[in-house]
Design a protein around this motif. Structure first.
Motif, PDB file in Angstrom:
ATOM      1  N   ASN A 994      13.668   2.466  -4.450  1.00 34.68           N
ATOM      2  CA  ASN A 994      14.171   3.058  -5.681  1.00 34.68           C
ATOM      3  C   ASN A 994      15.655   3.369  -5.609  1.00 34.68           C
ATOM      4  OD1 ASN A 994      11.665   3.103  -7.034  1.00 34.68           O
ATOM      5  ND2 ASN A 994      11.046   4.859  -5.807  1.00 34.68           N
ATOM      6  N   GLY A1132       4.851  -6.072 -17.754  1.00 32.22           N
ATOM      7  CA  GLY A1132       5.129  -4.853 -16.994  1.00 32.22           C
ATOM      8  C   GLY A1132       6.306  -4.070 -17.523  1.00 32.22           C
ATOM      9  N   TYR A1249      11.623   0.531 -16.367  1.00 33.95           N
ATOM     10  CA  TYR A1249      10.602   1.094 -15.483  1.00 33.95           C
ATOM     11  C   TYR A1249       9.389   0.178 -15.518  1.00 33.95           C
ATOM     12  CZ  TYR A1249      13.575   5.198 -15.707  1.00 33.95           C
ATOM     13  OH  TYR A1249      14.653   6.044 -15.638  1.00 33.95           O
ATOM     14  N   VAL A1250       8.944  -0.188 -14.323  1.00 36.78           N
ATOM     15  CA  VAL A1250       7.822  -1.113 -14.173  1.00 36.78           C
ATOM     16  C   VAL A1250       6.787  -0.462 -13.274  1.00 36.78           C
ATOM     17  CG1 VAL A1250       7.102  -3.416 -13.445  1.00 36.78           C
ATOM     18  CG2 VAL A1250       9.367  -3.083 -14.431  1.00 36.78           C
ATOM     19  N   VAL A1251       5.553  -0.628 -13.654  1.00 38.45           N
ATOM     20  CA  VAL A1251       4.447  -0.103 -12.855  1.00 38.45           C
ATOM     21  C   VAL A1251       3.715  -1.286 -12.246  1.00 38.45           C
ATOM     22  CG1 VAL A1251       2.326   1.242 -12.855  1.00 38.45           C
ATOM     23  CG2 VAL A1251       4.241   1.903 -14.324  1.00 38.45           C
ATOM     24  N   GLU A1252       3.730  -1.337 -10.929  1.00 40.08           N
ATOM     25  CA  GLU A1252       3.025  -2.384 -10.202  1.00 40.08           C
ATOM     26  C   GLU A1252       2.258  -1.747  -9.059  1.00 40.08           C
ATOM     27  OE1 GLU A1252       5.639  -5.364  -8.843  1.00 40.08           O
ATOM     28  OE2 GLU A1252       6.211  -6.100 -10.831  1.00 40.08           O
ATOM     29  N   ASN A1254       0.031   0.593  -9.098  1.00 39.84           N
ATOM     30  CA  ASN A1254       0.032   2.061  -9.237  1.00 39.84           C
ATOM     31  C   ASN A1254       1.299   2.679  -8.678  1.00 39.84           C
ATOM     32  OD1 ASN A1254      -2.517   1.993 -10.412  1.00 39.84           O
ATOM     33  ND2 ASN A1254      -3.528   2.027  -8.383  1.00 39.84           N
ATOM     34  N   LYS A1255       2.357   1.949  -8.702  1.00 39.63           N
ATOM     35  CA  LYS A1255       3.626   2.471  -8.214  1.00 39.63           C
ATOM     36  C   LYS A1255       4.703   2.126  -9.239  1.00 39.63           C
ATOM     37  CE  LYS A1255       4.569   1.892  -3.908  1.00 39.63           C
ATOM     38  NZ  LYS A1255       4.970   1.250  -2.626  1.00 39.63           N
ATOM     39  N   GLN A1256       5.508   3.144  -9.526  1.00 46.26           N
ATOM     40  CA  GLN A1256       6.556   2.942 -10.510  1.00 46.26           C
ATOM     41  C   GLN A1256       7.820   2.441  -9.831  1.00 46.26           C
ATOM     42  OE1 GLN A1256       7.453   6.320 -12.917  1.00 46.26           O
ATOM     43  NE2 GLN A1256       9.054   5.308 -14.073  1.00 46.26           N
ATOM     44  N   ILE A1258      11.833   1.000 -10.451  1.00 45.45           N
ATOM     45  CA  ILE A1258      12.970   1.060 -11.369  1.00 45.45           C
ATOM     46  C   ILE A1258      13.752  -0.241 -11.221  1.00 45.45           C
ATOM     47  CG2 ILE A1258      15.069   2.272 -11.998  1.00 45.45           C
ATOM     48  CD1 ILE A1258      13.887   4.796 -10.809  1.00 45.45           C
TER      49      ILE A1258
END
Length: 1435
Positions: A994, A1132, A1249-1252, A1254-1256, A1258
């Motif tokens: 991040n 995403g 912001y992308v969620v892949e 179950n993790k965000q 940036i």
């Protein structure tokens, strides 16, 4: 027919000569045996007379006898009956005669031109350099002279001569009956006269007793000629003279002769060289004598040689050469050695001197002129008188009717001949036979006219009696006599010969006489140019009863076809094949081989593939049985190297034969240690497709590490890619050498092929492998198996000062000896008829440098009985067969890697001929050690959003034993990556999940959203050449050392899949090597997805300045920015956030955002307005820390370089034909361009912001918009290239059209501003006219003098103006003509008059401008698009 040594007349005359018998006493035989000869053999070389003889015919006319030859033979008593065919002993004799007569090796090359063919008839067709497997053009170049020779066949002439001599005597003709008998007695006898008497009585008994059918005598009263033989070495010469005088008294001086011989004494004349004229005659006579001892020729030929010559069936072809190898095809030495044929040691005529030779020659002349010719003349007169006396009242001698002689013939049937053969048998005193005798006597003494008359008369008599054998003989000799008549009073009656041949063959069933008749007629027809008739005649004489005769006649018929006026070459070849087949059946293998070789000249490379295969197969078998295995291998090779159309079974048979012959021929087998490796024809090697790779193969991925792709054999060569890599390498080399590319620069070529530049020796590094890829092809329909494949190489060491005693071989190293011992083999590989690859690896020799040459490939070739499948692996291989296969056959050999370079086309000689340059890809030079670097990438993405910034890591490893330095990199997309700074970026890949790519500055919020400013320089971010130096510690990587650096990546601005190429450059720390540097290639493919689309446009502001006095700008502009979220396909990413908007310019600065959005999240399309003012600051950039600045400046430089390239290309293409009009238009365009330049760059920084999993995450990115021109919209998306429409070519010059610039460009020459009060109050009740002062400011934006015209009489009709009141007018001066200097500002005071209150648009003046000195066509109205509104209030 083939050319004969003798003329036709000589041949016919020598075929029928007077026959003379010899009877010798025992003592006379002893005297002649001192010379290793009998008396008949002693006389044979001197039997041709050198002077003319004369006789008188019945009309007392002198007849000249020229070039007469007599035949002298010993009396051989034979009680056998006459047969219509040759005896087996005579057939074996003829077979041995033909077998012993072969073409002479080393003779002059005989080449005849027949149509488009050049046929060679020398014995070279039986050697390894035979023309039947090479191009005939090359064969003709080896001929020392351009003169063409006619083909000769001495074996046929020998056969013909022996055939005519061995013909049995027949009762229907008298030509081969004895006319005289020589009675020879030695002078050493006690009473020579008594011995003469005994010999005379013996001759009389043989002729008249009736016990013997052979020999046959011409007339009852045979001439007896008495010869006294005196031996000068031991006899009493005076006694011999006395005896001779007594003989003359008894027999007359014309009936006897004293022959003195053996005058040579060895003690006195040992060194004297006496010629030996008997050898050529004794060879034939000894063949006659040995005919009973010659065994039959072995008939163990395979079935394929017994069948039809053009048929090669499976059963016949499957017969191998194992049986043929046991056949001893060597001729008996006695059949070919003249010395052995002579029957003893020592030379012939050893006791004779040259004077003795003259004595013998004189004896023959005396006997002929004083004895034989008078005897023949007397008998002709007697026969003529008898016939005349019996003629009666007939007017002519030759028209006597059979009524005078009818009672003389006896209708008896021949015992030895069937009824249909002869019809009648005449008694010796029959008048018909007397006429025939007279005709034969006239023919023998060359009185052909009289002979023809007699033959013609006898022919009529025989035909009337249906005596067909006699009639055929008379027809035959009548035709010959007509041909031999001087002056040719009548044409040659060929139909006589045809009738005679048909009668002999079909009626009489006598093929011997038919063959003689055909030989004579064919030779006569050939002399008259009637080759077609001669060939037809010879072909008709072929039959199954005699293979030898059929073979010889077919060969002669073939020669007739190519001697025609229009040569029939294919018929020649076909009949030569038939002749070769019959020769083979007759056991004449050498002649069969010769015929097939000569026929191959016609079928070679003419598309007759099946005929070629048959001929080559037969040549191979015949050569093998003749103990010529090298020629057999060459012949079988042709079957395997051509694109065969045979079936798989037939090809398998061919391959088995070839492998067997090759195994027997080759000096190398499994147990051999010889280093001589012969060549094998299979499989094919595409030498030009050979690829050579220098260096280690690239390492595969290790865990998360991704290795650089570099160069591998899996990659196909692409010319455009090669040029691109060369361009990148030139940039690197120039950056390393202060911007200059060295003169001796050579592009690094790791993989060489047929399309690369192979004119120089490639450079290889010591202790690094050289990989060679060889392409094999199996042209057959059956499987091949190869085993123990190895590369043969030779290495020449580099010795600075070699001693004079050392040779090149002593300084060279090769692996041939190891390969002969079976060391260094590669692998195994089975394959069928397809293309396969062999990859061979060679380790360079350690600690030595110089030339290294790859020469060939050696391997074992195995023939499989069962079929194998194709292995799909292209790796090192070892080929083997099934060990249980019973017919496994393995041979060893090699194939040369001969690579031909490109064709030369520089000089005139090169263009006129076919010349090829060198190709040195297999001749590398080994250089000292060099560093070797490997590059690995960590967390390198494969997909990015457009403008997305991602961080990866790159690792550099030095895997060699030499330190490297000068590490640089260049790319086709320099705006795609940057190394950043280690001080501002984390070093560990795990801490980068991040982390932001931008440096964040904490600043206090300012009212009005006024932007902050940071001054930076472009030189702080990137290098001017596009080559980036890689920042490693100490600038050096030691052996075994590795380092890891962060690598920032930015997604391309255009969506799609992008191919991005990196080229890494490094050098050795030690200078002076032949290899100055090394490079490493890497190619990645990035899939760019759409993110945001930023559209920006700028326009000038006509509003007066309202900022503080600190701003020194002289104008402003408004920028409209539209941001659109176009990432609709990315699931995403839902929303983008605009973090900040920055600008970069040398002349403009961002003042404030007029209407920013409260929520910076962009889900659709949002717009905002920014206010810019003109200034003189160097750069305004909010976030200047890396990598943002690197990406921005690299992107700017890339776009600038592209624009420069396009502009330069356009300039270069359009500047060739520029006239005055174009120059003037260009000047106007430059003036206009300066007015419209903006030079403003907008940078939009965003986050998503992308969620892949179950993790965000940036995502960050930045987009760039370059505003270059006022009023022109720019976008962050790179526009796609559109295909240009095809333009028709114009071959006629046209006048250039008049250039008219659009108003949009000239409208920017002058900038206008109206200064007036926004509201004005006027009492219209008191004064109906309201006059308001207005100031018009004119600014010259260009650097040229401009002429301006202002017209106030214009009424606006635009929709915007119609919305407001327009009932006002300008008062005062309504038109102005002004001239503004460059960048001059001029203010004019105008007055507007209003009649009523309302809202009015004052922007109605018409402004015209043009550069001074230009025509009126450039004058264009200056209209502003923004309305100037004023509110008039009523007081």
């Amino acid at each position: 027919m083939a050319q004969c040594v003798q003329s036709v007349q000589e041949f016919v005359q020598d075929s029928f000569v007077p026959m003379v018998a010899v009877l010798c006493s025992e003592e006379a035989e002893r005297v002649t045996r001192k010379n290793n000869l009998n008396f008949a053999e002693l006389l044979r070389p001197f039997c041709r007379l050198t002077s003319e003889g004369h006789i008188r015919d019945p009309n007392n006319q002198v007849q000249v006898v020229k070039n007469l030859r007599i035949c002298v033979n010993n009396v051989v008593i034979s009680p056998n009956t006459v047969s219509a065919a040759l005896s087996p002993s005579q057939c074996r004799l003829l077979n041995e005669v033909v077998l012993s007569c072969q073409p002479q090796e080393g003779a002059v090359t005989n080449v005849i031109t027949a149509g488009d063919y050049d046929l060679n008839f020398s014995d070279h067709s039986l050697k390894a350099s035979t023309p039947w497997y090479s191009a005939w053009k090359e064969t003709l170049l080896e001929v020392s002279t351009s003169k063409h020779y006619t083909a000769t066949t001495p074996w046929f002439e020998t056969y013909r001569e022996n055939f005519l001599q061995s013909m049995p005597a027949s009762d229907h003709e008298f030509l081969n009956h004895y006319l005289a008998c020589l009675l020879v007695v030695s002078s050493t006898e006690t009473v020579p006269v008594e011995h003469f008497l005994k010999l005379s009585q013996e001759q009389h008994r043989i002729q008249h007793s009736g016990e013997y059918t052979n020999p046959k005598w011409f007339i009852p009263n045979t001439l007896k000629y008495y010869v006294l033989l005196h031996d000068m070495s031991e006899g009493d010469e005076q006694r011999a003279d006395a005896v001779y005088e007594d003989m003359k008294q008894r027999y007359g001086s014309q009936g006897c002769y004293l022959l003195k011989m053996n005058s040579r004494t060895f003690s006195a004349e040992e060194d004297e060289q006496i010629p030996d004229p008997w050898s050529q005659y004794l060879q034939r006579s000894n063949l006659h004598n040995q005919v009973s001892t010659v065994p039959k020729t072995s008939s163990t030929l395979s079935n394929s040689l017994e069948n039809h010559p053009l048929q090669l069936e499976t059963a016949s072809s499957s017969g191998t050469l194992h049986t043929l190898s046991a056949v001893n095809a060597d001729l008996k030495k006695g059949a070919r050695d003249p010395e052995t044929l002579a029957g003893g040691a020592g030379s012939h005529g050893a006791c004779l001197t040259l004077n003795d030779h003259d004595h013998i020659r004189q004896f023959i002349q005396e006997f002929t002129f004083r004895g034989l010719l008078p005897h023949i003349e007397k008998n002709i007169r007697q026969l003529n008188d008898q016939l005349v006396s019996r003629k009666g009242l007939s007017r002519s001698l030759f028209t006597a009717t059979k009524k005078w002689f009818g009672g003389g013939k006896v209708p008896e049937k021949s015992i030895s001949e069937p009824k249909s053969t002869c019809g009648l048998l005449y008694p010796p005193e029959a008048p018909e036979l007397q006429i025939r005798k007279m005709a034969d006597l006239c023919f023998l003494v060359q009185h052909y006219e009289l002979a023809y008359s007699c033959y013609h008369t006898a022919k009529k008599d025989f035909l009337s009696d249906q005596a067909m054998l006699y009639a055929a003989g008379a027809l035959e000799m009548a035709a010959v006599s007509a041909f031999l008549q001087a002056g040719a009073p009548r044409p040659y009656p060929a139909h006589y010969m045809d009738t005679a041949i048909q009668t002999y063959r079909d009626v009489c069933k006598n093929m011997v006489l038919a063959e003689r008749c055909a030989l004579l007629s064919a030779e006569i027809l050939k002399s008259q140019g009637k080759y077609s008739e001669a060939a037809t005649l010879l072909i008709k004489m072929t039959s199954e009863d005699s293979d030898l005769r059929s073979a010889l006649l077919l060969e002669q018929a073939a020669h007739c076809f190519i001697n025609m006026r229009n040569p029939m070459v294919r018929k020649f070849a076909f009949h030569m094949i038939l002749a070769g087949h019959r020769f083979s059946k007759a056991g004449q293998r050498r002649h069969a081989l010769r015929c097939y070789c000569q026929a191959m000249q016609v079928y070679k490379e003419r598309g007759w593939s099946l005929a070629e295969d048959h001929i080559n197969f037969t040549i191979g078998r015949q050569s093998f049985t003749l103990r010529q295995p090298e020629n057999a291998v060459i012949a079988f090779r042709q079957i395997l190297t051509n694109d065969s159309r045979q079936t798989a079974t037939q090809q398998g048979a061919f391959l088995r034969e070839y492998l067997y012959v090759y195994k027997v021929t080759s000096p190398i087998n499994f147990c051999s240690t010889s280093t001589l490796l012969p060549q094998l024809p299979l499989p094919y090697i595409h030498s030009s497709a050979t690829r050579v790779y220098f260096g280690h193969e690239r390492r595969l991925a290790q865990g998360e590490k991704q290795a650089a792709t570099h160069v591998s054999l899996d990659q196909e060569y692409d010319q455009d890619l090669a040029a691109m890599w060369c361009h990148l390498e030139e940039q690197l080399v120039a950056a390393a050498n202060r911007g200059i590319v060295p003169v001796n620069f050579q592009t690094t070529q790791c993989c060489l092929n047929s399309q690369t530049d192979n004119l120089r020796h490639p450079l290889a590094v010591v202790e690094e492998p050289i990989i060679v890829e060889v392409t094999f092809r199996n042209p057959l329909k059956v499987s091949l198996s190869l085993s123990n494949l190895s590369l043969v190489w030779r290495f020449t060491a580099d010795c600075a000062s070699p001693s004079k005693e050392k040779t090149t071989e002593e300084l060279s190293i090769t692996n041939e000896e190891n390969l002969a011992l079976g060391v260094g083999n590669l692998g195994k590989f089975p394959f069928k008829n397809c293309d396969c690859f062999l990859i061979c690896c060679i380790d360079a020799i350690k600690n030595k440098t110089k030339n290294f040459m790859i020469r060939s490939i050696s391997f074992y070739s195995c023939r499989l009985h069962r079929k194998m499948t194709l292995s799909q692996q292209s790796v090192d291989f070892f080929l083997s067969t099934d060990q249980q296969t019973s017919d496994l056959m393995v041979v060893r050999g090699r194939q040369e890697l001969k690579i031909r370079g490109p064709r030369l086309n520089q000089t005139k000689e090169d263009k006129m001929s076919v010349r090829h340059g060198p190709d040195l890809r297999l001749d590398p030079i080994i250089t000292p050690p060099m560093p070797l670097m490997e590059v690995f990438f960590l967390q390198f993405p494969t997909a990015l959003l457009c403008g997305e910034i991602r961080k990866a890591y790159v690792e550099f490893c030095n895997v060699s034993s030499v330190a490297l330095c000068g590490l640089r990199v260049v790319s086709t997309h320099p705006d795609f990556f940057t190394f950043g700074s280690q001080a501002t970026t984390p070093l560990s890949p795990t801490s980068a999940e991040n982390c932001s790519a931008y440096k964040t500055l904490a600043t206090a919020p300012e009212p009005g959203l006024v932007a902050s400013e940071i001054l930076v320089s472009a030189e702080d971010f990137s290098q001017s050449s596009g080559v980036m130096e890689i920042p490693i510690d100490g600038c050096t990587l030691q052996p075994g050392e590795s380092t890891q650096l962060p690598l920032w990546l930015r997604g391309p601005d255009q969506e799609g899949v992008h191919e991005i190429n990196f080229l890494f450059y490094y050098e050795s720390t030690s200078k002076g090597n032949k290899i100055s540097h090394r490079v490493l290639r890497h190619t990645v493919f990035i899939c760019a997805s759409r993110s945001l689309s930023v559209q920006a446009s700028a326009c000038r502001s006509s509003v007066p300045l309202h900022h503080s006095l600190d701003d020194k700008g002289d104008g402003g502009a408004m920028v409209f920015i539209d941001v659109e979220n176009i990432n609709t396909s990315e699931a995403g990413v839902r929303e983008f956030h605009i973090v900040q908007v920055s600008s970069s310019s040398q002349h403009w600065r961002l003042h404030k955002c007029i209407n920013p959005a409260k929520d910076k999240g962009v889900s659709g399309t949002q717009s905002c307005l920014f206010d810019f003012f003109h200034g003189l600051l160097s750069l305004f950039f909010i976030n200047s820390s890396t990598p943002c600045g690197d990406f921005f400046f690299r992107g700017c430089r890339t776009s600038e370089s592209q624009q420069v390239d396009v502009a330069s290309s356009r300039t270069s293409s359009s500047s060739k034909k520029q006239g005055p009009t174009e120059n003037r238009a260009s000047a106007i365009a430059n003036i206009v361009k300066k007015c419209n330049e903006l030079d403003l760059n907008i940078i939009v920084i965003w986050k998503a912001y992308v969620v892949e999993d179950n993790k965000q995450l940036i995502l960050e990115g930045q987009l760039h918009v370059a505003l270059q021109t006022i009023g022109k919209e720019a976008s962050s998306l790179t526009p796609r290239e559109e295909t240009q429409e095809m333009v028709l070519l114009k071959f006629k010059s046209e006048f250039p059209p008049i250039v008219v610039l659009p108003p949009a460009e000239l409208s920017q020459l002058i900038k206008t501003n109206l200064h007036y009060p926004e509201t004005y109050t006027h009492p219209f009740v008191q004064d109906s006219l309201c006059v308001v002062p207005v100031t018009l400011t004119l600014s010259n934006c260009s650097l040229a003098q401009v002429d301006v015209i202002i017209d106030l009489r214009h009424k606006s009709t635009s929709p915007e103006s119609m919305e407001v009141h327009s009932s006002f007018t300008w008062v005062g001066q309504t038109q102005y003509k002004l001239q503004l200097k460059p960048q001059e500002v001029l203010c004019l005071t105008l007055r507007a008059c209003f009649l009523q209150a309302g809202v009015y648009n004052l922007n109605t003046p018409r402004v015209f401008a043009k550069p001074t000195g230009q025509g009126a066509m450039c004058e264009t109205s200056q209209q502003t698009s923004i309305p100037a509104l004023i509110i008039i209030n009523n007081a």
